[in-house]
Design a protein around this motif. Structure first.
Motif, PDB file in Angstrom:
ATOM      1  N   GLU A 141       0.827  -1.210   0.000  1.00  0.00           N
ATOM      2  CA  GLU A 141       0.000   0.000   0.000  1.00  0.00           C
ATOM      3  C   GLU A 141       0.860   1.259   0.000  1.00  0.00           C
ATOM      4  OE1 GLU A 141      -3.257   2.070   2.891  1.00  0.00           O
ATOM      5  OE2 GLU A 141      -3.275  -0.104   2.714  1.00  0.00           O
ATOM      6  N   SER A 142       1.955   1.221   0.739  1.00  0.00           N
ATOM      7  CA  SER A 142       2.855   2.369   0.812  1.00  0.00           C
ATOM      8  C   SER A 142       3.452   2.703  -0.555  1.00  0.00           C
ATOM      9  CB  SER A 142       3.960   2.068   1.828  1.00  0.00           C
ATOM     10  OG  SER A 142       5.073   2.871   1.617  1.00  0.00           O
ATOM     11  N   LEU A 143       3.915   1.688  -1.278  1.00  0.00           N
ATOM     12  CA  LEU A 143       4.481   1.918  -2.614  1.00  0.00           C
ATOM     13  C   LEU A 143       3.411   2.409  -3.575  1.00  0.00           C
ATOM     14  CD1 LEU A 143       6.915  -1.097  -3.132  1.00  0.00           C
ATOM     15  CD2 LEU A 143       7.515   1.301  -2.887  1.00  0.00           C
ATOM     16  N   THR A 144       2.242   1.821  -3.496  1.00  0.00           N
ATOM     17  CA  THR A 144       1.142   2.239  -4.362  1.00  0.00           C
ATOM     18  C   THR A 144       0.792   3.699  -4.115  1.00  0.00           C
ATOM     19  OG1 THR A 144       0.251  -0.004  -4.317  1.00  0.00           O
ATOM     20  CG2 THR A 144      -1.233   1.735  -5.040  1.00  0.00           C
ATOM     21  N   ARG A 145       0.727   4.079  -2.848  1.00  0.00           N
ATOM     22  CA  ARG A 145       0.404   5.460  -2.490  1.00  0.00           C
ATOM     23  C   ARG A 145       1.475   6.415  -3.012  1.00  0.00           C
ATOM     24  NH1 ARG A 145       0.984   5.686   2.940  1.00  0.00           N
ATOM     25  NH2 ARG A 145      -0.346   3.879   3.028  1.00  0.00           N
ATOM     26  N   PRO A 147      10.279  -7.130  -8.215  1.00  0.00           N
ATOM     27  CA  PRO A 147       9.592  -5.868  -8.507  1.00  0.00           C
ATOM     28  C   PRO A 147       9.398  -4.960  -7.293  1.00  0.00           C
ATOM     29  CG  PRO A 147       8.438  -7.695  -9.524  1.00  0.00           C
ATOM     30  CD  PRO A 147       9.510  -8.277  -8.672  1.00  0.00           C
ATOM     31  N   GLN A 148       9.069  -5.508  -6.127  1.00  0.00           N
ATOM     32  CA  GLN A 148       8.854  -4.675  -4.933  1.00  0.00           C
ATOM     33  C   GLN A 148      10.137  -3.963  -4.527  1.00  0.00           C
ATOM     34  OE1 GLN A 148       5.931  -4.118  -3.479  1.00  0.00           O
ATOM     35  NE2 GLN A 148       4.918  -5.454  -4.928  1.00  0.00           N
ATOM     36  N   GLU A 149      11.210  -4.716  -4.457  1.00  0.00           N
ATOM     37  CA  GLU A 149      12.503  -4.140  -4.079  1.00  0.00           C
ATOM     38  C   GLU A 149      12.953  -3.120  -5.122  1.00  0.00           C
ATOM     39  OE1 GLU A 149      17.078  -5.604  -3.317  1.00  0.00           O
ATOM     40  OE2 GLU A 149      15.469  -7.078  -3.212  1.00  0.00           O
ATOM     41  N   GLN A 188      13.246   5.854  -4.471  1.00  0.00           N
ATOM     42  CA  GLN A 188      14.219   6.642  -3.702  1.00  0.00           C
ATOM     43  C   GLN A 188      15.094   7.467  -4.644  1.00  0.00           C
ATOM     44  OE1 GLN A 188      16.326   3.780  -1.318  1.00  0.00           O
ATOM     45  NE2 GLN A 188      14.772   3.771   0.270  1.00  0.00           N
ATOM     46  N   GLN A 189      15.568   6.840  -5.713  1.00  0.00           N
ATOM     47  CA  GLN A 189      16.406   7.565  -6.679  1.00  0.00           C
ATOM     48  C   GLN A 189      15.623   8.675  -7.366  1.00  0.00           C
ATOM     49  OE1 GLN A 189      18.513   5.286  -9.602  1.00  0.00           O
ATOM     50  NE2 GLN A 189      19.236   3.789  -8.112  1.00  0.00           N
ATOM     51  N   GLU A 190      14.386   8.369  -7.722  1.00  0.00           N
ATOM     52  CA  GLU A 190      13.573   9.355  -8.429  1.00  0.00           C
ATOM     53  C   GLU A 190      13.254  10.550  -7.550  1.00  0.00           C
ATOM     54  OE1 GLU A 190      10.513  11.631 -10.217  1.00  0.00           O
ATOM     55  OE2 GLU A 190      10.272  10.586  -8.318  1.00  0.00           O
ATOM     56  N   GLU A 191      12.994  10.316  -6.276  1.00  0.00           N
ATOM     57  CA  GLU A 191      12.707  11.427  -5.361  1.00  0.00           C
ATOM     58  C   GLU A 191      13.913  12.350  -5.223  1.00  0.00           C
ATOM     59  OE1 GLU A 191      11.368   9.293  -1.925  1.00  0.00           O
ATOM     60  OE2 GLU A 191       9.322   9.100  -2.696  1.00  0.00           O
TER      61      GLU A 191
END
Length: 96
Positions: A3-7, A47-49, A56-59
């Motif tokens: 859910e965190s990644l989706t958000r 895929p999750q990892e 993180q890189q994109e942010e």
């Protein structure tokens, strides 16, 4: 996908031109080649990892863009977004 990644993925707000270029580039994405290069890894993670690391890189890259830092690379940004979109699709497909 958690859910965190989706958000985090759904809350991304980036310039339309960069997102459009990334959507077009997804068709040329090759997981083994591109993901290993972007993550500087010997093998492609799950895929999750991968999504977590790519986010993180994109942010960091987005912060560099917003600061107007001259080290910002639109090419690198598009490549990261391509990988993010492709990995999100893969994670979604695996979940279904």
């Amino acid at each position: 996908m958690t859910e965190s990644l989706t958000r985090r993925l759904s809350s991304l707000r980036r310039p339309a031109l960069i997102l459009r270029a990334a959507r077009i580039g997804v068709s040329d994405y090759r997981r083994e080649r591109d993901l290993k290069r972007l993550l500087k890894a010997q093998s492609a993670p799950g895929p999750q990892e991968a999504l977590s690391a790519l986010l993180q890189q994109e942010e960091k890259l987005e912060a560099t863009r917003q600061e107007g830092d001259c080290s910002y690379s639109v090419t690198a940004h598009v490549e990261l977004l391509i990988a993010l979109l492709a990995e999100a699709r893969l994670a979604s497909a695996l979940r279904a």
